[in-house]
Structure formats: C-alpha cells, structure tokens
Design an enzyme around this catalytic site. Structure first.
Site, PDB file in Angstrom:
ATOM      1  N   HIS A  95       0.872  -1.169   0.000  1.00 41.40           N
ATOM      2  CA  HIS A  95       0.000   0.000   0.000  1.00 41.40           C
ATOM      3  C   HIS A  95       0.915   1.227   0.000  1.00 41.40           C
ATOM      4  CE1 HIS A  95      -2.808  -2.939   2.030  1.00 41.40           C
ATOM      5  NE2 HIS A  95      -3.529  -2.496   1.025  1.00 41.40           N
ATOM      6  N   ASP A 132       2.235   1.628   3.352  1.00 41.21           N
ATOM      7  CA  ASP A 132       3.228   0.609   3.760  1.00 41.21           C
ATOM      8  C   ASP A 132       4.595   1.121   3.318  1.00 41.21           C
ATOM      9  OD1 ASP A 132       1.403  -1.399   4.670  1.00 41.21           O
ATOM     10  OD2 ASP A 132       1.068  -2.054   2.597  1.00 41.21           O
TER      11      ASP A 132
HETATM   12  C1  XUL Z   1      -9.465  -6.417   0.807  1.00 46.44           C
HETATM   13  C2  XUL Z   1      -8.282  -6.814   0.127  1.00 46.44           C
HETATM   14  C3  XUL Z   1      -7.122  -5.923   0.298  1.00 46.44           C
HETATM   15  C4  XUL Z   1      -6.471  -5.559  -0.949  1.00 46.44           C
HETATM   16  C5  XUL Z   1      -5.223  -4.754  -0.751  1.00 46.44           C
HETATM   17  O1  XUL Z   1     -10.389  -7.414   0.947  1.00 46.44           O
HETATM   18  O2  XUL Z   1      -8.227  -7.870  -0.463  1.00 46.44           O
HETATM   19  O3  XUL Z   1      -6.175  -6.596   1.054  1.00 46.44           O
HETATM   20  O4  XUL Z   1      -6.116  -6.727  -1.588  1.00 46.44           O
HETATM   21  O5  XUL Z   1      -5.497  -3.588  -0.161  1.00 46.44           O
END
Ligand code: XUL
Ligand code: MN
Length: 345
Positions: A49, A52
């Site tokens: 992210h 992150d």
């Molecule tokens: C939410 C999900 C998240 C995304 C990344 O359900 O899968 O983990 O993959 O933000």
C-alpha cells in the site's frame, strides 16, 4: 520463456491477529523484520500500500516522501525484492469514508485522485508501473445515498485523470462485492473490465482477481480469472480461500476448496500466466490462534499448495480429457480429476 511462477505477498499478510471482535494477539513485526522472510519463503515480489511504503504519508512533504522511498528502494534491492504494485489505501482516511472517487463531496473526490497520483509517484520511484485500486468504499450503505450511474462515471473520470497524469501507469482494479460497504460498485471482474473499456486508454486498465472476493460474489474464481485472461487483463491475483458466503476470510489457498484451487491453477496454466511474468500474489491471513513464531506458515503453505497443484495440472493426461470430452462422458472426466487429485492416477 520460463515455465516458473513468481510469487508475492504484502506486509499486511503477516499480522497481529486482530479481528472485529478482538484486539491483537501477537506482537507487531516491524516492516524491516518482515523483509528477510520473503527470501526465506521463496517470494521475490512485494505488494505494497502507499502507506506501507511511506508511513504517515499524508503528513509528509514531497521531498520527505522521495527520501523515504529511495531508501526503501535500496532496502528492497538489498533483499532481492521487486515491488509488484503500490495501492492507495483510500479506505482508512476520513475523506474516503463514503468512497473517495464516488463521494458526494467534491473535496473528497479531489483528495482521492490526488492521493492516487502520489501513489503513482511512489510506484514509479520503486520501479513498478502498476497500481492496484481496491475500490473498497466505492459503493453504498443505502441505495438512496448516491446516484449509481453518476458514481460509475466518477470512477471512469478518476481513472482517466490518473491515466493522463502518467502515460505509463497501469491500473489494476481489484473487484470485491461487499465489505466494508453493503454494496460495492465494482463487485466482479466483469465490472472491472467494463470500467477499463470505458476509459480513454483501455490497454492500461486491467484487473486483479482475489479468490475470496469471487466466492463472496457467488462466482467461480477460475472463471473470473479466465474472463480477465480472455481480454489480456489478468494482471495479478490474490490467491486465498473462503468458507461460504460469510465475511472475507483470506484462508490458506486450497484449504477449503482444493478442487477450486486446482481449477484456478489450471486456468493460469492454460492462460500462460507464468510466461506473462506477472506475479502470483497471495492475500492470506494467519489464523488468530497461531503463535507468533508460526504466523508465516499460511504463506509457506499457500505457496506449497500452488506449486503442488501446478504439478497436478501439468501431469493430468490431456488425451484422457479429450477422450472423455469426445465420448460426452463428464462423469468419467470428473472421476479422473478426483482420482488425480487424490493421488490415484
Ligand atoms: C481487501 C483486500 C485488500 C487488498 C489490498 O479485501 O483484499 O487486502 O487486496 O489492499
Ligand atoms: Mn486482496
């Protein structure tokens, strides 16, 4: 071209075990301490992210962000890690509480686009073109709160603005039908691909398919992958597993539906996914009962199941399948698949 798959996961996949009903049960593992685990477990890609990559992103100046990211890049390189993608975490910020791109408040929409542009900057600095948009809160708790048709146009407008911002960016939409919203605007791969084709450059918008999300939509994950593959739009996957139409569980790949896992691997094999060089991403959670020292086994096990299933797919006799097909004997084909999975043939 290599027959081998490359694997990735995100740092959030090593977690403290908190859930909506209870606090953390394991100590926090620092980001830096998670990195050596990648090599140890045989993963070469890291999913990130934006926050992150750059903690407290919102409070940092452009120069601070750049310094932080160049240091991260050096660290990743020293660990032999490739950044697969960066994803803006729009859903945790108060401005994103009613969806960013589809919020009724234009200031929220502007914020979501700006934050996504910062995410593209971070991705570029880390050497990847791909950002992932999980449109988490883009949807409604009640139907009357938004005009859904206008909301879809807002998503397309936002995608266009991001495509304009960076002529090389690739945007993968991760569909999910619900959680955190009651009803999400991009619930399936069909929606993601349709949105892609509505943008000004459909070649740069694709999808990421997560097993559990497909299951929550009542769909078969391998068919969802196949749909994206058919249009050259399967740019990543989040393999995991899911027990029924309940909350999003992110279980170990193959742990609930081994046959379904086999079929996901089969469709990736048929689609030449390994040769595409795209990563096989995992999005799995350790059970809350797991001790800290063993809270990485869900990653090792998911990857091991995947690798074993690749062998199963590759060793299934094609001629047998063709014969059952031409005989119209799907009962026979079904038993052949089951026997193969059970190790009997
Ligand atoms: C939410 C999900 C998240 C995304 C990344 O359900 O899968 O983990 O993959 O933000
Ligand atoms: Mn996911």
């Amino acid at each position: 071209m290599s027959n081998e798959y490359r694997f990735s996961f995100g740092p959030w996949n090593i977690s403290e075990g908190a859930d909506p009903f209870g606090p953390p049960v394991r100590p926090t593992v620092d980001f830096a301490d998670k990195l050596p685990l990648y090599k140890e477990l045989g993963f070469s890609g890291i999913q990130l992210h934006d926050d992150d990559a750059v903690p407290d992103l919102e409070g940092k100046s452009a120069a601070d962000i750049e310094n932080h990211v160049s240091e991260l890049k050096r660290t990743l390189e020293s660990e032999g890690l490739i950044a697969e993608f960066v994803a803006p975490r729009l859903w945790e910020h108060p401005r994103g509480k009613d969806g960013g791109f589809t919020s009724p408040d234009p200031k929220d929409r502007e914020w979501a686009i700006e934050r996504s542009k910062r995410c593209i900057d971070i991705a570029n600095m880390l050497g990847t073109k791909m950002i992932v948009l999980w449109l988490a809160r883009e949807g409604t708790y009640i139907r009357e709160s938004k005009n859904a048709a206008a909301a879809y146009q807002s998503v397309v407008d936002a995608l266009n603005e991001l495509l304009d911002y960076d002529p090389h960016v690739e945007i993968a939409i991760e569909p999910k039908p619900n959680e955190p919203m009651d009803q999400a605007y991009a619930p399936t791969m069909g929606h993601a691909v349709a949105l892609a084709y509505q943008t000004q450059d459909a070649t740069r918008v694709g999808g990421l398919l997560e097993t559990a999300h497909a299951r929550l939509a009542g769909l078969d994950a391998s068919d969802e992958m196949a749909f994206a593959l058919a249009f050259g739009k399967l740019w990543s996957v989040h393999l995991n597993d899911q027990n029924g139409l309940k909350y999003d569980q992110d279980k170990t790949f193959g742990s609930v539906d081994l046959r379904g896992a086999y079929n996901q691997v089969r469709i990736l094999e048929l689609g030449g996914y390994a040769q595409s060089g795209r990563f096989v991403g995992l999005d799995v959670k350790a059970m809350r009962t797991q001790k800290a020292e063993q809270a990485h086994l869900h990653l090792a096990n998911s990857k091991a199941v995947f690798v074993k299933l690749v062998e199963k797919v590759r060793s299934f006799p094609d001629d047998l399948q063709a014969q059952y097909q031409s005989d119209g004997n799907y009962e026979g084909l079904e038993m052949a698949v089951l026997s193969h999975l059970l190790g009997d043939g």
